[in-house]
Design a protein around this motif. Structure first.
Motif, PDB file in Angstrom:
ATOM      1  N   GLY A 278       0.788  -1.229   0.000  1.00 21.72           N
ATOM      2  CA  GLY A 278       0.000   0.000   0.000  1.00 21.72           C
ATOM      3  C   GLY A 278       0.818   1.276   0.000  1.00 21.72           C
ATOM      4  N   VAL A 279       2.040   1.221  -0.589  1.00 21.12           N
ATOM      5  CA  VAL A 279       2.890   2.415  -0.648  1.00 21.12           C
ATOM      6  C   VAL A 279       3.303   2.698  -2.086  1.00 21.12           C
ATOM      7  CG1 VAL A 279       3.772   2.189   1.711  1.00 21.12           C
ATOM      8  CG2 VAL A 279       4.973   1.041  -0.174  1.00 21.12           C
ATOM      9  N   ASN A 280       3.803   3.912  -2.299  1.00 18.55           N
ATOM     10  CA  ASN A 280       4.270   4.346  -3.611  1.00 18.55           C
ATOM     11  C   ASN A 280       5.783   4.502  -3.597  1.00 18.55           C
ATOM     12  OD1 ASN A 280       1.550   4.620  -4.433  1.00 18.55           O
ATOM     13  ND2 ASN A 280       1.476   6.673  -3.555  1.00 18.55           N
ATOM     14  N   LEU A 281       6.420   4.178  -4.705  1.00 20.67           N
ATOM     15  CA  LEU A 281       7.866   4.332  -4.829  1.00 20.67           C
ATOM     16  C   LEU A 281       8.196   5.526  -5.706  1.00 20.67           C
ATOM     17  CD1 LEU A 281       9.090   0.639  -5.290  1.00 20.67           C
ATOM     18  CD2 LEU A 281       8.664   1.920  -3.174  1.00 20.67           C
ATOM     19  N   GLU A 282       9.275   6.202  -5.328  1.00 21.50           N
ATOM     20  CA  GLU A 282       9.746   7.388  -6.051  1.00 21.50           C
ATOM     21  C   GLU A 282      11.200   7.114  -6.449  1.00 21.50           C
ATOM     22  OE1 GLU A 282      10.501  11.482  -4.175  1.00 21.50           O
ATOM     23  OE2 GLU A 282       8.346  11.432  -4.569  1.00 21.50           O
ATOM     24  N   LEU A 283      11.446   6.956  -7.737  1.00 19.94           N
ATOM     25  CA  LEU A 283      12.759   6.557  -8.241  1.00 19.94           C
ATOM     26  C   LEU A 283      13.628   7.777  -8.510  1.00 19.94           C
ATOM     27  CD1 LEU A 283      14.582   4.228  -9.294  1.00 19.94           C
ATOM     28  CD2 LEU A 283      13.542   4.602 -11.547  1.00 19.94           C
ATOM     29  N   GLU A 284      14.764   7.851  -7.821  1.00 21.30           N
ATOM     30  CA  GLU A 284      15.675   8.984  -7.985  1.00 21.30           C
ATOM     31  C   GLU A 284      16.815   8.637  -8.940  1.00 21.30           C
ATOM     32  OE1 GLU A 284      18.667  11.916  -5.432  1.00 21.30           O
ATOM     33  OE2 GLU A 284      17.222  10.656  -4.379  1.00 21.30           O
ATOM     34  N   ASN A 285      17.168   9.595  -9.786  1.00 16.44           N
ATOM     35  CA  ASN A 285      18.369   9.466 -10.618  1.00 16.44           C
ATOM     36  C   ASN A 285      19.590   9.792  -9.765  1.00 16.44           C
ATOM     37  OD1 ASN A 285      16.962  12.183 -10.890  1.00 16.44           O
ATOM     38  ND2 ASN A 285      18.994  12.759 -11.619  1.00 16.44           N
ATOM     39  N   GLU A 286      20.604   8.983  -9.862  1.00 17.33           N
ATOM     40  CA  GLU A 286      21.800   9.160  -9.035  1.00 17.33           C
ATOM     41  C   GLU A 286      23.016   8.701  -9.823  1.00 17.33           C
ATOM     42  OE1 GLU A 286      23.715   8.975  -4.786  1.00 17.33           O
ATOM     43  OE2 GLU A 286      21.831   9.832  -5.487  1.00 17.33           O
ATOM     44  N   LYS A 287      24.097   9.415  -9.713  1.00 18.67           N
ATOM     45  CA  LYS A 287      25.315   9.084 -10.445  1.00 18.67           C
ATOM     46  C   LYS A 287      25.796   7.676 -10.083  1.00 18.67           C
ATOM     47  CE  LYS A 287      29.922  10.914 -11.504  1.00 18.67           C
ATOM     48  NZ  LYS A 287      30.885  11.992 -11.211  1.00 18.67           N
ATOM     49  N   GLY A 288      26.092   6.883 -11.111  1.00 16.26           N
ATOM     50  CA  GLY A 288      26.663   5.563 -10.893  1.00 16.26           C
ATOM     51  C   GLY A 288      25.657   4.436 -10.821  1.00 16.26           C
ATOM     52  N   ILE A 289      24.346   4.781 -10.718  1.00 21.44           N
ATOM     53  CA  ILE A 289      23.342   3.726 -10.726  1.00 21.44           C
ATOM     54  C   ILE A 289      22.826   3.548 -12.152  1.00 21.44           C
ATOM     55  CG2 ILE A 289      22.676   4.241  -8.342  1.00 21.44           C
ATOM     56  CD1 ILE A 289      20.097   5.464  -9.456  1.00 21.44           C
ATOM     57  N   TYR A 290      22.028   2.490 -12.355  1.00 18.42           N
ATOM     58  CA  TYR A 290      21.579   2.197 -13.714  1.00 18.42           C
ATOM     59  C   TYR A 290      20.803   3.371 -14.307  1.00 18.42           C
ATOM     60  CZ  TYR A 290      19.548  -0.195 -17.702  1.00 18.42           C
ATOM     61  OH  TYR A 290      19.180  -0.540 -18.985  1.00 18.42           O
ATOM     62  N   GLY A 291      19.882   3.930 -13.527  1.00 21.71           N
ATOM     63  CA  GLY A 291      19.053   5.010 -14.044  1.00 21.71           C
ATOM     64  C   GLY A 291      19.634   6.385 -13.817  1.00 21.71           C
ATOM     65  N   ASP A 292      20.930   6.544 -14.053  1.00 25.11           N
ATOM     66  CA  ASP A 292      21.545   7.856 -13.806  1.00 25.11           C
ATOM     67  C   ASP A 292      21.385   8.818 -14.975  1.00 25.11           C
ATOM     68  OD1 ASP A 292      23.369   6.631 -15.506  1.00 25.11           O
ATOM     69  OD2 ASP A 292      25.097   6.868 -14.173  1.00 25.11           O
ATOM     70  N   ILE A 293      20.982   8.322 -16.120  1.00 29.72           N
ATOM     71  CA  ILE A 293      20.681   9.191 -17.260  1.00 29.72           C
ATOM     72  C   ILE A 293      19.233   8.959 -17.684  1.00 29.72           C
ATOM     73  CG2 ILE A 293      23.076   9.303 -18.058  1.00 29.72           C
ATOM     74  CD1 ILE A 293      22.305   7.296 -20.255  1.00 29.72           C
ATOM     75  N   ALA A 294      18.691   9.911 -18.417  1.00 34.83           N
ATOM     76  CA  ALA A 294      17.254   9.907 -18.703  1.00 34.83           C
ATOM     77  C   ALA A 294      16.806   8.688 -19.506  1.00 34.83           C
ATOM     78  CB  ALA A 294      16.870  11.191 -19.425  1.00 34.83           C
ATOM     79  N   ASP A 295      17.607   8.250 -20.468  1.00 35.18           N
ATOM     80  CA  ASP A 295      17.222   7.098 -21.284  1.00 35.18           C
ATOM     81  C   ASP A 295      16.925   5.881 -20.418  1.00 35.18           C
ATOM     82  OD1 ASP A 295      17.378   8.389 -23.696  1.00 35.18           O
ATOM     83  OD2 ASP A 295      19.390   7.673 -24.187  1.00 35.18           O
ATOM     84  N   ARG A 296      17.838   5.608 -19.486  1.00 35.35           N
ATOM     85  CA  ARG A 296      17.673   4.416 -18.649  1.00 35.35           C
ATOM     86  C   ARG A 296      16.629   4.632 -17.552  1.00 35.35           C
ATOM     87  NH1 ARG A 296      23.485   4.006 -19.614  1.00 35.35           N
ATOM     88  NH2 ARG A 296      23.960   4.960 -17.598  1.00 35.35           N
ATOM     89  N   GLN A 297      16.527   5.858 -17.057  1.00 35.33           N
ATOM     90  CA  GLN A 297      15.467   6.148 -16.086  1.00 35.33           C
ATOM     91  C   GLN A 297      14.091   5.913 -16.719  1.00 35.33           C
ATOM     92  OE1 GLN A 297      16.028   6.766 -12.945  1.00 35.33           O
ATOM     93  NE2 GLN A 297      14.769   8.397 -12.098  1.00 35.33           N
ATOM     94  N   LEU A 298      13.926   6.396 -17.947  1.00 33.97           N
ATOM     95  CA  LEU A 298      12.655   6.208 -18.653  1.00 33.97           C
ATOM     96  C   LEU A 298      12.405   4.735 -18.958  1.00 33.97           C
ATOM     97  CD1 LEU A 298      10.191   7.542 -19.978  1.00 33.97           C
ATOM     98  CD2 LEU A 298      11.544   7.709 -22.085  1.00 33.97           C
ATOM     99  N   GLU A 299      13.463   4.021 -19.315  1.00 30.47           N
ATOM    100  CA  GLU A 299      13.334   2.596 -19.586  1.00 30.47           C
ATOM    101  C   GLU A 299      12.735   1.869 -18.376  1.00 30.47           C
ATOM    102  OE1 GLU A 299      16.233  -1.171 -20.835  1.00 30.47           O
ATOM    103  OE2 GLU A 299      17.085   0.602 -19.853  1.00 30.47           O
ATOM    104  N   ILE A 300      13.231   2.198 -17.193  1.00 28.51           N
ATOM    105  CA  ILE A 300      12.726   1.566 -15.966  1.00 28.51           C
ATOM    106  C   ILE A 300      11.267   1.935 -15.736  1.00 28.51           C
ATOM    107  CG2 ILE A 300      12.959   1.448 -13.459  1.00 28.51           C
ATOM    108  CD1 ILE A 300      15.973   2.097 -13.889  1.00 28.51           C
TER     109      ILE A 300
END
Length: 272
Positions: free
Chosen positions: A136-158
């Motif tokens: 019953g909770v919501n997740l908020e995905l942050e972009n962070e240097k060095g993680i998979y979603g650190d650039i917009a292409d991969r963040q959007l992919e997720i």
């Protein structure tokens, strides 16, 4: 109101009394809970949860998210402990009367290409979102240097892959600048998912700056957001004195500077 101003109050001080004093002094009535009394939120014991909640509520401060470090492990590390941490974070969210948990998308080994780990990242993020929905909770995905979603292409992919109403994005200007991501492009790609702006900026050759003083195109992006009816959180995460892997620090004076920079920007773009 189209937006609420919140803050990672441990940027001010580890002492919760000082945190509350300076949140309220700067007109901030919401807190993103990452740490207090030199402990990460995930380490709070039951008596601390009750005491901290009561003290903040007594001062009129409410919580906007649990600023967890979930997903800040290597993609090659075992995944099951993250599931258990998420379940614990969900209980913390319930205790602190918020439904939002901040998460990350796993560190990629420095000598390996992110694409090698794409399938595993996507599988893990979907699993986290499914557990969150069940809790019953919501997740908020942050972009962070060095993680998979650190650039917009991969963040959007997720975000597209998970494709869930309980899985949205926090947009951190400074982190994208550090990754050499073009910010207007990132905003154009991610805007439909963004529910939270993390308020810090970054100037190449200088480092972290107050919002609007770096290379993050913050004024341009936020003006577009408000002009098109965006509503959500503006979460101060200034990092003006120190930036670590799991936290940052500004201190009371620099926190005030960060708040004033945000208020100036909001005035300039006519945000009500």
């Amino acid at each position: 109101m189209p937006y609420r101003i919140s803050a990672f109050a441990d940027e001010i001080s580890p002492d919760i009394q000082i945190q509350m004093d300076h949140l309220l002094e700067n007109g901030v009535n919401f807190c993103a809970l990452r740490g207090a009394n030199k402990k990460n939120v995930m380490e709070f014991e039951d008596f601390q949860i009750k005491l901290i909640k009561q003290q903040f509520h007594n001062r009129g401060v409410r919580f906007t998210c649990i600023g967890s470090p979930i997903g800040k492990i290597q993609i090659t590390d075992p995944f099951e402990p993250e599931i258990e941490r998420l379940k614990k974070a969900a209980k913390l969210a319930q205790a602190f009367e918020t439904r939002v948990i901040r998460v990350f998308s796993f560190y990629i080994p420095k000598d390996e290409k992110p694409a090698k780990h794409a399938a595993e990242v996507l599988k893990r993020m979907k699993a986290l979102a499914d557990v969150a929905a069940a809790e019953g909770v919501n997740l908020e995905l942050e972009n962070e240097k060095g993680i998979y979603g650190d650039i917009a292409d991969r963040q959007l992919e997720i975000l597209d892959y998970v494709n869930s109403k309980n899985f949205r994005a926090a947009f951190d200007f400074a982190n994208f600048v550090e990754c050499d991501q073009d910010l207007p492009t990132a905003w154009s790609m991610l805007k439909k998912y963004v529910v939270d702006f993390h308020i810090k900026d970054f100037k190449k050759g200088v480092g972290v700056t107050p919002i609007g003083e770096g290379d993050g195109h913050a004024k341009e992006i936020m003006q577009d957001a408000f002009a098109n009816g965006w509503a959500g959180l503006l979460t101060l995460e200034p990092h003006l004195s120190a930036a670590g892997q799991f936290s940052g620090y500004s201190g009371p004076d620099l926190f005030k500077k960060a708040v004033n920079a945000l208020k100036t920007l909001l005035t300039e773009i006519g945000a009500k």
